[in-house]
Write an enzyme that holds these catalytic residues in place. Sequence first.
Site, short mmCIF file in Angstrom:
data_model
loop_
_atom_site.label_atom_id
_atom_site.label_comp_id
_atom_site.label_asym_id
_atom_site.label_seq_id
_atom_site.Cartn_x
_atom_site.Cartn_y
_atom_site.Cartn_z
N SER A 172 0.83 -1.20 0.00
CA SER A 172 0.00 0.00 0.00
C SER A 172 0.86 1.25 0.00
O SER A 172 1.72 1.41 0.88
CB SER A 172 -0.88 0.04 1.26
OG SER A 172 -1.67 -1.10 1.31
N HIS B 170 -7.17 1.90 -6.73
CA HIS B 170 -6.03 0.98 -6.87
C HIS B 170 -5.54 1.02 -8.30
O HIS B 170 -6.34 0.95 -9.23
CB HIS B 170 -6.47 -0.44 -6.53
CG HIS B 170 -6.11 -0.83 -5.14
ND1 HIS B 170 -5.58 -2.03 -4.80
CD2 HIS B 170 -6.21 -0.14 -3.99
CE1 HIS B 170 -5.36 -2.07 -3.49
NE2 HIS B 170 -5.75 -0.93 -2.98
N HIS C 94 -5.84 -8.04 -1.55
CA HIS C 94 -5.85 -8.32 -0.11
C HIS C 94 -7.01 -9.24 0.25
O HIS C 94 -8.11 -9.11 -0.29
CB HIS C 94 -6.00 -7.03 0.70
CG HIS C 94 -4.85 -6.09 0.58
ND1 HIS C 94 -4.84 -5.04 -0.30
CD2 HIS C 94 -3.67 -6.04 1.24
CE1 HIS C 94 -3.69 -4.39 -0.19
NE2 HIS C 94 -2.96 -4.97 0.74
N TYR D 29 -8.68 -9.09 2.96
CA TYR D 29 -9.75 -8.31 3.61
C TYR D 29 -10.68 -7.64 2.60
O TYR D 29 -11.77 -7.21 2.94
CB TYR D 29 -9.19 -7.27 4.59
CG TYR D 29 -8.33 -6.18 3.98
CD1 TYR D 29 -8.88 -5.15 3.23
CD2 TYR D 29 -6.95 -6.19 4.17
CE1 TYR D 29 -8.08 -4.16 2.67
CE2 TYR D 29 -6.15 -5.22 3.62
CZ TYR D 29 -6.72 -4.21 2.86
OH TYR D 29 -5.92 -3.24 2.31
N GLU D 30 -10.24 -7.57 1.33
CA GLU D 30 -11.10 -6.97 0.31
C GLU D 30 -12.18 -7.95 -0.14
O GLU D 30 -13.10 -7.57 -0.87
CB GLU D 30 -10.26 -6.55 -0.90
CG GLU D 30 -9.39 -5.33 -0.60
CD GLU D 30 -8.36 -5.05 -1.67
OE1 GLU D 30 -8.23 -3.89 -2.06
OE2 GLU D 30 -7.68 -5.99 -2.12
N ALA E 209 3.19 -2.23 4.24
CA ALA E 209 3.13 -1.30 5.37
C ALA E 209 2.74 -2.13 6.58
O ALA E 209 1.90 -3.01 6.47
CB ALA E 209 2.10 -0.23 5.09
N MET F 242 -1.53 -6.88 7.09
CA MET F 242 -2.69 -7.60 6.55
C MET F 242 -2.41 -8.20 5.17
O MET F 242 -3.31 -8.33 4.35
CB MET F 242 -3.88 -6.64 6.46
CG MET F 242 -4.23 -5.93 7.75
SD MET F 242 -5.54 -4.72 7.51
CE MET F 242 -5.44 -3.80 9.05
N SER F 243 -1.16 -8.54 4.91
CA SER F 243 -0.83 -9.03 3.56
C SER F 243 0.39 -9.94 3.59
O SER F 243 0.79 -10.44 4.64
CB SER F 243 -0.56 -7.84 2.64
OG SER F 243 0.64 -7.19 3.01
N ASN G 281 3.45 2.87 11.70
CA ASN G 281 2.84 3.32 12.98
C ASN G 281 3.27 2.35 14.07
O ASN G 281 3.67 1.23 13.78
CB ASN G 281 1.31 3.32 12.86
CG ASN G 281 0.76 1.96 12.46
OD1 ASN G 281 0.95 1.50 11.34
ND2 ASN G 281 0.09 1.31 13.39
N HIS H 261 -5.53 4.83 8.95
CA HIS H 261 -4.98 4.65 7.61
C HIS H 261 -4.23 5.90 7.13
O HIS H 261 -3.25 5.81 6.39
CB HIS H 261 -6.13 4.32 6.65
CG HIS H 261 -5.67 3.83 5.32
ND1 HIS H 261 -4.77 2.79 5.17
CD2 HIS H 261 -5.97 4.23 4.06
CE1 HIS H 261 -4.55 2.58 3.88
NE2 HIS H 261 -5.25 3.44 3.18
#
Length: 290
Positions: A41, A72, A94, A96-97, A124, A227-228, A251, A265
Amino acid sequence: MEAASSCLSQSSYSYEDYKETADWLLANTKQRPKVAIICGSGLGGLAELLGDRNVFQYKDIPRFPISTVQGHAGQLVFGKLQGRECVCMQGRFHFYEGYNIHTVTYPVRVFFLLGVETLIVTNAAGGLNGSYNVGDIMLIKDHINMPGFSGQNPLCGHNDDRFGVRFPCMSDAYDGELRALAKQTAKEQSCDSFLQEGVYCMLAGPTYETIAECKVLQTLGADAVGMSTVPEVVVARHCGLRVLGLSLITNKVVTDYDSTEKANHEEVLRTTRHRTEDLQNLVSHLISKI
Ligand code: HPA
């Protein structure tokens, strides 16, 4: 046999599907990359650095998954980075998509059939390790496949021996030589002051972690959470690709109930913009040495 196999959960793709995609790409570009890069990302800028580009929108590539998420890029870029031919995914899929785990990893088997030997993945991630700073780059030395714990492993189902063995080893998932090369390159590019090495844990997302969840992940030995990446790495190792993984720590996770900080985000994207050039620099110089 027929009845038994119909009871099994199947990958939605056959060898011929991946082959059709790879053959179409080989017929439509003269480039024969040995290195593939999956951009995380906000890290797709790397693809912009490629020279002699051949760009294919995902929607125009036969059988390739289509990016349904607005904003995207969703394109495959072939080109030269520091004189080396590579192929770059600008926009990944992803879990989560809502993509199934086989769709998330579809491009990796296509890379294998294109003749790619090395996969570089960037992402990230949130920093779990207390000594990490926002903006650090973490070389992934190992991972925790949390969705895999609950059965979401991309290798579940029928094993096709043309890709790899039924029970692939994962203790050497992240190539030691490539990591050593990355450390050396980081020194040369003056990035070593913010280079870390650690364990990446994948959660399905899209929620960021609760405080209790962060404490669990720290106890498990994870240094960064995202998440990837993990499904793609599992499939890459299954078919024998060497893997280098890089996490940008965007973060620090919240582990204190009195904290007013909240993962968001916007902060992730802000840090990504800040460090994107360093990460691109590191990857492109590293590629010239592979
Ligand atoms: N958690 C999960 N995924 C992330 C984070 C995080 O804190 N930061 C960037 N991706």
